[in-house]
Design a protein around this motif. Sequence first.
Motif, PDB file in Angstrom:
ATOM      1  N   LEU A  84       4.596 -14.631   3.057  1.00  0.00           N
ATOM      2  CA  LEU A  84       4.142 -15.639   2.103  1.00  0.00           C
ATOM      3  C   LEU A  84       2.997 -15.137   1.241  1.00  0.00           C
ATOM      4  O   LEU A  84       2.566 -15.841   0.325  1.00  0.00           O
ATOM      5  CB  LEU A  84       3.709 -16.914   2.847  1.00  0.00           C
ATOM      6  N   ASP A  85       2.518 -13.924   1.526  1.00  0.00           N
ATOM      7  CA  ASP A  85       1.390 -13.375   0.790  1.00  0.00           C
ATOM      8  C   ASP A  85       1.901 -12.585  -0.427  1.00  0.00           C
ATOM      9  O   ASP A  85       2.741 -11.695  -0.297  1.00  0.00           O
ATOM     10  CB  ASP A  85       0.567 -12.455   1.701  1.00  0.00           C
ATOM     11  N   ASP A  86       1.386 -12.911  -1.594  1.00  0.00           N
ATOM     12  CA  ASP A  86       1.831 -12.230  -2.820  1.00  0.00           C
ATOM     13  C   ASP A  86       1.471 -10.755  -2.798  1.00  0.00           C
ATOM     14  O   ASP A  86       2.217  -9.915  -3.337  1.00  0.00           O
ATOM     15  CB  ASP A  86       1.215 -12.904  -4.046  1.00  0.00           C
ATOM     16  N   LEU A  92       5.337  -4.320  -0.920  1.00  0.00           N
ATOM     17  CA  LEU A  92       6.706  -4.069  -0.470  1.00  0.00           C
ATOM     18  C   LEU A  92       7.559  -3.573  -1.630  1.00  0.00           C
ATOM     19  O   LEU A  92       8.366  -2.642  -1.471  1.00  0.00           O
ATOM     20  CB  LEU A  92       7.291  -5.352   0.118  1.00  0.00           C
ATOM     21  N   ARG A  93       7.373  -4.169  -2.793  1.00  0.00           N
ATOM     22  CA  ARG A  93       8.077  -3.689  -3.988  1.00  0.00           C
ATOM     23  C   ARG A  93       7.705  -2.245  -4.302  1.00  0.00           C
ATOM     24  O   ARG A  93       8.572  -1.404  -4.560  1.00  0.00           O
ATOM     25  CB  ARG A  93       7.720  -4.580  -5.173  1.00  0.00           C
ATOM     26  N   ASN A  94       6.404  -1.958  -4.263  1.00  0.00           N
ATOM     27  CA  ASN A  94       5.951  -0.592  -4.548  1.00  0.00           C
ATOM     28  C   ASN A  94       6.509   0.405  -3.538  1.00  0.00           C
ATOM     29  O   ASN A  94       6.939   1.508  -3.907  1.00  0.00           O
ATOM     30  CB  ASN A  94       4.425  -0.524  -4.530  1.00  0.00           C
ATOM     31  N   THR A  95       6.507   0.020  -2.268  1.00  0.00           N
ATOM     32  CA  THR A  95       6.988   0.923  -1.217  1.00  0.00           C
ATOM     33  C   THR A  95       8.464   1.226  -1.390  1.00  0.00           C
ATOM     34  O   THR A  95       8.889   2.388  -1.315  1.00  0.00           O
ATOM     35  CB  THR A  95       6.738   0.303   0.170  1.00  0.00           C
ATOM     36  N   ASP A 268      -2.064  -2.125  -8.621  1.00  0.00           N
ATOM     37  CA  ASP A 268      -0.877  -2.975  -8.503  1.00  0.00           C
ATOM     38  C   ASP A 268       0.406  -2.166  -8.377  1.00  0.00           C
ATOM     39  O   ASP A 268       1.453  -2.713  -8.000  1.00  0.00           O
ATOM     40  CB  ASP A 268      -0.768  -3.905  -9.718  1.00  0.00           C
ATOM     41  N   TRP A 269       0.349  -0.888  -8.696  1.00  0.00           N
ATOM     42  CA  TRP A 269       1.526  -0.020  -8.625  1.00  0.00           C
ATOM     43  C   TRP A 269       1.418   1.000  -7.505  1.00  0.00           C
ATOM     44  O   TRP A 269       2.434   1.577  -7.098  1.00  0.00           O
ATOM     45  CB  TRP A 269       1.717   0.720  -9.959  1.00  0.00           C
ATOM     46  N   ILE A 275      -1.092   1.423   3.082  1.00  0.00           N
ATOM     47  CA  ILE A 275      -2.419   1.162   2.509  1.00  0.00           C
ATOM     48  C   ILE A 275      -2.798  -0.302   2.721  1.00  0.00           C
ATOM     49  O   ILE A 275      -3.957  -0.623   3.004  1.00  0.00           O
ATOM     50  CB  ILE A 275      -2.437   1.527   1.019  1.00  0.00           C
ATOM     51  N   PHE A 276      -1.821  -1.194   2.598  1.00  0.00           N
ATOM     52  CA  PHE A 276      -2.078  -2.618   2.837  1.00  0.00           C
ATOM     53  C   PHE A 276      -2.540  -2.850   4.270  1.00  0.00           C
ATOM     54  O   PHE A 276      -3.496  -3.599   4.515  1.00  0.00           O
ATOM     55  CB  PHE A 276      -0.804  -3.415   2.552  1.00  0.00           C
ATOM     56  N   VAL A 277      -1.854  -2.221   5.236  1.00  0.00           N
ATOM     57  CA  VAL A 277      -2.228  -2.361   6.649  1.00  0.00           C
ATOM     58  C   VAL A 277      -3.626  -1.823   6.887  1.00  0.00           C
ATOM     59  O   VAL A 277      -4.423  -2.418   7.625  1.00  0.00           O
ATOM     60  CB  VAL A 277      -1.194  -1.627   7.532  1.00  0.00           C
ATOM     61  N   LEU A 278      -3.960  -0.692   6.264  1.00  0.00           N
ATOM     62  CA  LEU A 278      -5.301  -0.124   6.425  1.00  0.00           C
ATOM     63  C   LEU A 278      -6.369  -1.005   5.789  1.00  0.00           C
ATOM     64  O   LEU A 278      -7.428  -1.230   6.380  1.00  0.00           O
ATOM     65  CB  LEU A 278      -5.332   1.278   5.804  1.00  0.00           C
TER      66      LEU A 278
END
Length: 321
Positions: A84-86, A92-95, A268-269, A275-278
Amino acid sequence: MEETLTKKPVVRKPKKGKRQPMTWSLIKNQRQLIWMSVPLLAYIILFSYVPIWGWTMAFQDYKPALDFADQKWVGFKHFKFLFLDDNFLRVLRNTLAMSVINLVLGFVTAIVLALLLNEIKKVFWKRTVQTISYLPHFLSWVIVTGIVATTLASDGIVNDVLMKLHLIKEPILWLSEGHYFWGVVGASHVWKEVGWNTIIYLAAMSSIDPALYEAAEIDGASRYKKMFHVTLPGIKPTIVILLIMSIGHILEAGFEVQYLLGNGLVVDWAETIDIFVLKYGIAQGNYSLATAGGIFKTVVSVTMLLIANWIAKRLGEERLL
């Protein structure tokens, strides 16, 4: 006689060999192999299966100071937060985007380079080009990203060449505009790994029967036709196996290159799941969220691996019919 000639031959599916039953005599005869596999089995259990116990943190509001029995269980709370988090949907899109780019470019460039190297007749030049191409594999990403940043700087060699060729009028800020970032990452991966990835394909090409090339040459096939009709079909099983293994890492877009080349202008790209997890998990002490992100990656990887393996098996069975 005519009916016999026009009748289609019946192609029967090969019978699957029966698996030899496990008996004590068989175990006794193979006891050396069993003892040799014990250290590897212990290593896998210790470092691959025992840590799975830590997955329980994803279903808790984990606090390092509390015992396991005192932790608060919250179910799928952290998984719901992720989806639910933007920000997570963005990373996820970037990955996925960078992973697909790396996968496609890595496969295509490695196969093309292997085909070209296979056509070089002089062994000296072939080994020289191959050695030069896979040397970047041994460089760390810290060095590679430093080279990339220097090359793509406003006064770097890329902008200088493009301006002298009159393709651009002013320097491009490659690492400051987000829509260039995925391409930069893909090109960096190709430059670093293309030579190393060709080694397996060249090994597969060396096992192709030379008589096939001789027969194709007698039939008037050119060099390019031999590449497409002899070499590529000869390494097709290798390509399929490597593709299945690579699809299992579909969410492994990388960490070092995005972390080192990324900046506030392209955040944003550039951000990936790692990186999000870190950034939002480990750095803020939210180990439950970090674990949930890791579990999501693992589940997707295993699912993609099973699907790719099933598709490859079905395609193989259809060819036997």
